[in-house]
Design a protein around this motif. Structure first.
Motif, mmCIF file in Angstrom:
data_model
loop_
_atom_site.group_PDB
_atom_site.id
_atom_site.type_symbol
_atom_site.label_atom_id
_atom_site.label_comp_id
_atom_site.label_asym_id
_atom_site.label_seq_id
_atom_site.Cartn_x
_atom_site.Cartn_y
_atom_site.Cartn_z
ATOM 1 N N VAL A 28 7.234 -28.002 29.325
ATOM 2 C CA VAL A 28 8.310 -27.713 28.735
ATOM 3 C C VAL A 28 7.676 -28.477 27.385
ATOM 4 N N GLN A 29 7.410 -29.569 27.450
ATOM 5 C CA GLN A 29 7.032 -30.080 25.850
ATOM 6 C C GLN A 29 6.045 -29.521 25.404
ATOM 7 N N GLY A 30 5.085 -28.678 25.491
ATOM 8 C CA GLY A 30 3.481 -28.088 25.465
ATOM 9 C C GLY A 30 2.277 -29.475 25.819
ATOM 10 N N HIS A 31 2.593 -30.022 26.687
ATOM 11 C CA HIS A 31 1.476 -30.842 27.251
ATOM 12 C C HIS A 31 0.932 -30.144 27.881
ATOM 13 N N ILE A 32 1.219 -29.498 28.399
ATOM 14 C CA ILE A 32 -0.448 -28.149 29.187
ATOM 15 C C ILE A 32 0.473 -26.413 29.249
ATOM 16 N N GLU A 33 -0.714 -25.636 28.955
ATOM 17 C CA GLU A 33 -0.379 -24.259 28.748
ATOM 18 C C GLU A 33 0.714 -23.665 29.970
ATOM 19 N N ILE A 34 -0.080 -23.574 31.560
ATOM 20 C CA ILE A 34 -0.026 -23.447 32.809
ATOM 21 C C ILE A 34 0.883 -24.288 33.311
ATOM 22 N N ALA A 35 1.639 -23.974 34.437
ATOM 23 C CA ALA A 35 1.821 -25.125 35.443
ATOM 24 C C ALA A 35 1.693 -24.035 37.043
ATOM 25 N N TRP A 36 1.143 -24.474 37.639
ATOM 26 C CA TRP A 36 1.710 -24.125 39.065
ATOM 27 C C TRP A 36 2.759 -24.392 40.022
ATOM 28 N N PHE A 51 3.637 -18.966 25.344
ATOM 29 C CA PHE A 51 2.445 -18.795 25.314
ATOM 30 C C PHE A 51 0.970 -17.748 24.579
ATOM 31 N N SER A 52 0.212 -17.944 24.007
ATOM 32 C CA SER A 52 -0.451 -17.200 23.542
ATOM 33 C C SER A 52 -0.531 -15.650 24.310
ATOM 34 N N PRO A 53 -0.535 -14.584 24.207
ATOM 35 C CA PRO A 53 -1.089 -13.233 25.148
ATOM 36 C C PRO A 53 -1.960 -12.978 25.137
ATOM 37 N N ARG A 61 -3.677 -12.854 28.633
ATOM 38 C CA ARG A 61 -4.887 -11.744 29.234
ATOM 39 C C ARG A 61 -5.846 -12.305 30.327
ATOM 40 N N GLN A 62 -6.526 -13.342 28.840
ATOM 41 C CA GLN A 62 -7.761 -13.774 29.507
ATOM 42 C C GLN A 62 -8.094 -14.390 30.411
ATOM 43 N N TRP A 63 -6.803 -15.716 30.495
ATOM 44 C CA TRP A 63 -7.196 -16.320 31.682
ATOM 45 C C TRP A 63 -6.343 -15.364 33.218
ATOM 46 N N LEU A 64 -5.554 -14.397 32.878
ATOM 47 C CA LEU A 64 -5.274 -13.306 34.265
ATOM 48 C C LEU A 64 -6.506 -12.779 34.181
ATOM 49 N N ASP A 65 -6.773 -11.822 33.174
ATOM 50 C CA ASP A 65 -8.512 -10.539 34.134
ATOM 51 C C ASP A 65 -9.170 -12.139 34.809
#
Length: 274
Positions: free
Chosen positions: A50-58, A214-216, A220-224
């Protein structure tokens, strides 16, 4: 040089670091640098997201609800395991008890997992509440608060709850369907002596969560790359077996209604679970 995407994960077992080393190496080899940031509990990781220290959380399912709560519904679920969808928790009892449904647990004792376990505590107790049975008033709960902060992402609390039933200190215990399947296969549970008394409604488990900003393109690159992992590839299979999946699938949020209802009934985020 492209800046690595930072993905948060909670260390609930030593194998987690091995899993993420395999994933990180695969992403680096496929032109999408990423790094894993490890946390000891989901509350810390949700705060970092939430604070932006990471971009994706599992995220666990409870962590997903917490992220939405703290961000004002400002997050999205972008991916999950195939095995995260349509899970069920069981109420298990001794066959000799001759129980036929949840109403038979009125005045009885239920053995449950950790206080923050969706699958072994929150959702099952929520099911009982929807059936008109309130904890403390209509039934007692023996809770096994192992590894609180890990949101039940381990078998500890559920296994202790079953042992409590086994010893006769409870009338029923709760467990995830996958654990029932595993424990009846390996001999932990004798299906000749124990039966599934009732089931919860289906619910979803973990997801990869991002903030709305989060940057689209990065997403997309990460999901691909994530979706290109194949169970048929031996180098992927090791990680997938440890993480319990055959395929990564798009995220969805339709499977969190039961948990959302349960945390409201039990006032979880208000601290009534302590």
């Amino acid at each position: 040089m492209m800046k690595p995407i930072l993905v948060g994960a909670v260390i609930y077992d030593p194998k987690v670091s091995v899993i993420w080393d395999i994933i990180r190496e695969f992403f680096d080899a496929n032109g999408c640098p990423m790094d894993a940031v490890f946390y000891t509990n989901y509350e810390l990781m949700v705060s970092a997201l939430v604070q932006g220290h990471i971009e994706i959380a599992w995220n666990s399912p409870l962590a997903w609800l917490d992220a939405q709560r703290l961000s004002g519904n400002g997050c999205r679920a972008i991916a999950m395991r195939d095995t995260d969808q349509d899970r069920i928790s069981y109420f298990v009892a001794k066959k000799a008890s001759r129980f036929t449904g949840l109403q038979d647990l009125r005045g009885k004792t239920l053995a449950a997992g950790a206080k923050d376990s969706p699958q072994a505590t929150l959702i099952p107790i929520g099911s009982m509440q929807k059936s008109g049975l309130e904890p403390a008033r209509d039934f007692s709960v023996k809770r096994f608060d192992l590894l609180v902060g890990k949101h039940g992402d381990h078998i500890g609390g559920e296994l202790e709850a079953f042992h409590c039933l086994e010893k006769g200190d409870a009338d029923a215990s709760t467990m995830l369907d996958l654990n029932w399947d595993s424990w009846t296969r390996d001999g932990t549970i004798n299906p000749q002596q124990y039966a599934i008394l009732a089931k919860t409604v289906p619910f979803d488990h973990c997801n990869f969560t991002v903030r709305e900003d989060f940057s689209p393109g990065r997403e997309r690159q990460w999901l691909d790359v994530l979706f290109s992992m194949r169970y048929e590839d031996p180098t992927h299979r090791k990680m997938m077996d440890m993480e319990g999946l055959k395929q990564w699938v798009p995220g969805r949020t339709s499977g969190y209604a039961a948990l959302e209802d349960a945390v409201k009934r039990q006032k979880f985020f208000e601290g009534a679970h302590s």
